[in-house]
Every structure is written in structure tokens, then in C-alpha cells.
Design an enzyme around this catalytic site. Structure first.
Site, PDB file in Angstrom:
ATOM      1  CE  LYS A  99       0.905   1.341   4.644  1.00  0.00           C
ATOM      2  NZ  LYS A  99       1.684   2.429   4.944  1.00  0.00           N
ATOM      3  CG  ASP A 108      -0.476   0.294   8.026  1.00  0.00           C
ATOM      4  OD1 ASP A 108      -1.348   1.338   8.682  1.00  0.00           O
ATOM      5  OD2 ASP A 108       0.794   0.629   7.720  1.00  0.00           O
TER       6      ASP A 108
HETATM    7  O1  C5P Z   1       0.171  -1.052  14.653  1.00  0.00           O
HETATM    8  P1  C5P Z   1       1.770  -1.130  14.320  1.00  0.00           P
HETATM    9  O2  C5P Z   1       2.245  -2.329  14.601  1.00  0.00           O
HETATM   10  O3  C5P Z   1       1.987  -0.728  12.799  1.00  0.00           O
HETATM   11  O4  C5P Z   1       2.375   0.139  15.209  1.00  0.00           O
HETATM   12  C1  C5P Z   1       3.780   0.140  15.465  1.00  0.00           C
HETATM   13  C2  C5P Z   1       3.967   1.229  16.351  1.00  0.00           C
HETATM   14  O5  C5P Z   1       3.833   2.524  15.671  1.00  0.00           O
HETATM   15  C3  C5P Z   1       3.157   1.265  17.664  1.00  0.00           C
HETATM   16  O6  C5P Z   1       3.669   0.582  18.679  1.00  0.00           O
HETATM   17  C4  C5P Z   1       3.093   2.798  17.936  1.00  0.00           C
HETATM   18  O7  C5P Z   1       4.217   3.057  18.657  1.00  0.00           O
HETATM   19  C5  C5P Z   1       3.112   3.484  16.662  1.00  0.00           C
HETATM   20  N1  C5P Z   1       1.689   3.809  16.253  1.00  0.00           N
HETATM   21  C6  C5P Z   1       1.154   4.802  16.810  1.00  0.00           C
HETATM   22  N2  C5P Z   1      -0.238   5.057  16.230  1.00  0.00           N
HETATM   23  C7  C5P Z   1      -0.733   4.487  15.174  1.00  0.00           C
HETATM   24  C8  C5P Z   1       0.016   3.362  14.501  1.00  0.00           C
HETATM   25  C9  C5P Z   1       1.243   3.151  14.930  1.00  0.00           C
HETATM   26  O8  C5P Z   1       1.728   5.321  17.716  1.00  0.00           O
HETATM   27  N3  C5P Z   1      -1.990   4.936  14.734  1.00  0.00           N
END
Ligand code: C5P
Length: 303
Positions: A8, A134
Site C-alpha cells: 500500500k 495497517d
Molecule cells: O500498529 P503497528 O504495529 O503498525 O504500530 C507500530 C508502532 O507505531 C506502535 O507500537 C506505535 O508506537 C506506533 N503507532 C502509533 N499510532 C498509530 C500506529 C502506530 O503510535 N496509529
């Protein structure tokens, strides 16, 4: 069962201030691209979940979201199930292209069929939200507006600008570090995520009119962590004569084109500057959730 697992890009990404759950509320227009990994699934005779990848640097242990997705689905089913999964990896890791998230969504969709569990797409999307912000996007179509942490997904029509050039610098940006720098820099406003653009008009715009409207609030912290990435963006804008944006938390940079000929010329220009680049179609399967096996043939023809 073989399924393509698309990358994406975030065409537009606005981020709010850190919330009490440790995540940042966001508002993003996301689109699948013609760049994809290939996954193959077979049921196993025993309860082992085995992942084999064609690239040695990709982890095949539970740190890989494919294994975590398979285990989450098996736990939900409460059955002793196993699978052999092969991954042909093309989407770079740490590139802001959602490769791991896409692989996780693909795994849930495929194993739901291979294991004959009969879960609805809505239930799979719900399970997927626990795996990463995501992941739910990939259950809802190829061009969508995502809000919340990313789990509220509303499909919109794909952009009229049908092609992107992806520049893939050899820089891996760790998403948590980018968000931490975002907080340190005291960035993020609620206004940024509550004010929805006029999507109906945005989707109809040609590339040169759409590009100046697009924003990515993670560019500032990413370029603070990696000044060379910020510098590269400036160089590419100069070479291409158009606005270049970053996808997700980086490091992939992209720009948009209305037609394939221009996109290929743009790719050549980036390649000549010594940066790996690839022209891709955007939302190649229109409104389809294009990982469905019955559209595999069409996708394979569609770069
Ligand atoms: O959800 P994902 O594993 O992609 O997120 C990785 C890190 O990115 C999370 O641990 C968080 O620190 C940060 N994040 C965030 N807000 C979001 C998505 C991700 O703070 N909406």
C-alpha cells in the site's frame, strides 16, 4: 492456494496527538499498488505452522506477522491446525509500504479457506486489527480512507491519477521511533484528523492538481531521524519536476502520474540518479479487495 499480497501507499496521512492507548489517531487515504509479494498456502498433516521465504534476511519465526496471523486464527478456531506457507518477498521491509501488514491480511484470508473455518471478512478484519494498525485496510478494497488507529476503513473510488513511481532508498525506518520523534517534536493536532478533505473532488483530480493537496505528517519526524532521506526527497523533486511525498513512516518516496508512459519515464529518471525505483499502478483491481484468488489471473497481468 496462491495469493498476491499487495503493497500500500499512504497518499495522504494526517496524525493526531498521542492518545492514552499509546497510539496516535490518524486519518489516511490508502491505496494498494501493483507491487506485491506472493504467498502460497498448504494445509499441514500436523499442527506445525511453517514459513519458508525466498530471502534469507526475512524472519520466519513468530516475529513475522504471517506466523502471528496464522496463530491468531488458529487460536480463534480453537482447533489443532497446521500449515506450510511459502513467501516470495518483493515488498521492502521498513519501507512504509505495509508489506508485513498485507502478508498478515492475506494469511487470514487464505487460511480461513484452507482450514475451512468459514469466518466472515468482517470477523477476519476484527481479528486483524490486533496484529497491526495497517492490517484492516486490506480487507476493504483497494482505495480507502482509514481513521481511528487505522481500523475504521471506508472505501472510496481509486484516484484518477492511476500510476505512482516508488523510490526505494536503502534506509529502513522503524515506525515506533518515527512516532516517538513526532511526539518529541510536539507535532499532531486533532484538527488535522477531524477535518476530512472533499474526497469526491480529490479522487477526480489529475496528478499535478492532486499532489499539492497531499500531506504526510510523519515526513517531519522521519526526515529529522534521517536527514539524508529529506535531502533525497528534494533531489527527486528536482529531477522529476513534481512534488514527491513519503509513504507511511518511510522510507519509500513516491510521486503520481496520470499515465503509464509518464510513469515509466519518471522511473528511468530516478533510476539514472542511482536510486532503486519502480513504476506501479494504483488500486489495480479498482474496487475489488484484490487478493481474492479468483482475480489472481487478472492481477498477474496488471503491473
Ligand atoms: O500498529 P503497528 O504495529 O503498525 O504500530 C507500530 C508502532 O507505531 C506502535 O507500537 C506505535 O508506537 C506506533 N503507532 C502509533 N499510532 C498509530 C500506529 C502506530 O503510535 N496509529
Amino acid at each position: 492456494m496462491r495469493i498476491l499480497s499487495p503493497a500500500k501507499i499512504n497518499l495522504h496521512l494526517r496524525i493526531g496527538p498521542l492518545a492514552s492507548d499509546g497510539f496516535h489517531p490518524l486519518m489516511s487515504w490508502m491505496c494498494t499498488t501493483g507491487l506485491h509479494d506472493m504467498l502460497e498456502f498448504e494445509p499441514a498433516q500436523d499442527d506445525r505452522i511453517e514459513l519458508i521465504c525466498d530471502q534469507a534476511d526475512i524472519p520466519t519465526d513468530p516475529s513475522n506477522l504471517i506466523i502471528r496471523a496464522a496463530e491468531a486464527l488458529r487460536n480463534d478456531a480453537g482447533k489443532r491446525l497446521g500449515a506450510r506457507i511459502q513467501l516470495r518477498k518483493k515488498i521492502p521491509m521498513g519501507g512504509g509500504l505495509g508489506g508485513g501488514s498485507s502478508n498478515a491480511a492475506t494469511t487470514l484470508l487464505a487460511l480461513n479457506q484452507v482450514w475451512q473455518l468459514g469466518l466472515s471478512n468482517a470477523r477476519l478484519a476484527e481479528l486483524s486489527a490486533k496484529l497491526g494498525s495497517d492490517v484492516p485496510f486490506f480487507f476493504h478494497g483497494s482505495s480507502s480512507v482509514c481513521t481511528g488507529r487505522g481500523q475504521h476503513v471506508i472505501p472510496i473510488a481509486p484516484p484518477a491519477a492511476k500510476y505512482a513511481v516508488l523510490a526505494l532508498p536503502p534506509i529502513s525506518m522503524p515506525t515506533p521511533a518515527v512516532y516517538r520523534r513526532f511526539d518529541d517534536m510536539k507535532l499532531g493536532s486533532l484538527e488535522a484528523i477531524t477535518h476530512q478533505p472533499d474526497w469526491a473532488s480529490w479522487i477526480g483530480l489529475p496528478a499535478h492538481q492532486l499532489l499539492p493537496l497531499l500531506l504526510n505528517d510523519l515526513e517531519t519526524p522521519s526526515f529529522a531521524i534521517s536527514p539524508e532521506l529529506g535531502k533525497l526527497r528534494g533531489q527527486l523533486e528536482h529531477i522529476l519536476g513534481r512534488i514527491v511525498r513519503m509513504s507511511g513512516s518511510g522510507s519509500t518516496l513516491f510521486t503520481l502520474f496520470d499515465n503509464k508512459t509518464e510513469a515509466i519515464a519518471g522511473t528511468e529518471a530516478v533510476l539514472n540518479s542511482g536510486v532503486i525505483a519502480q513504476a506501479v499502478s494504483l488500486a489495480p483491481m479498482g474496487n475489488y479487495t484484490f487478493m481474492a484468488p479468483n482475480v489472481l489471473e487478472q492481477i498477474a497481468d496488471n503491473w
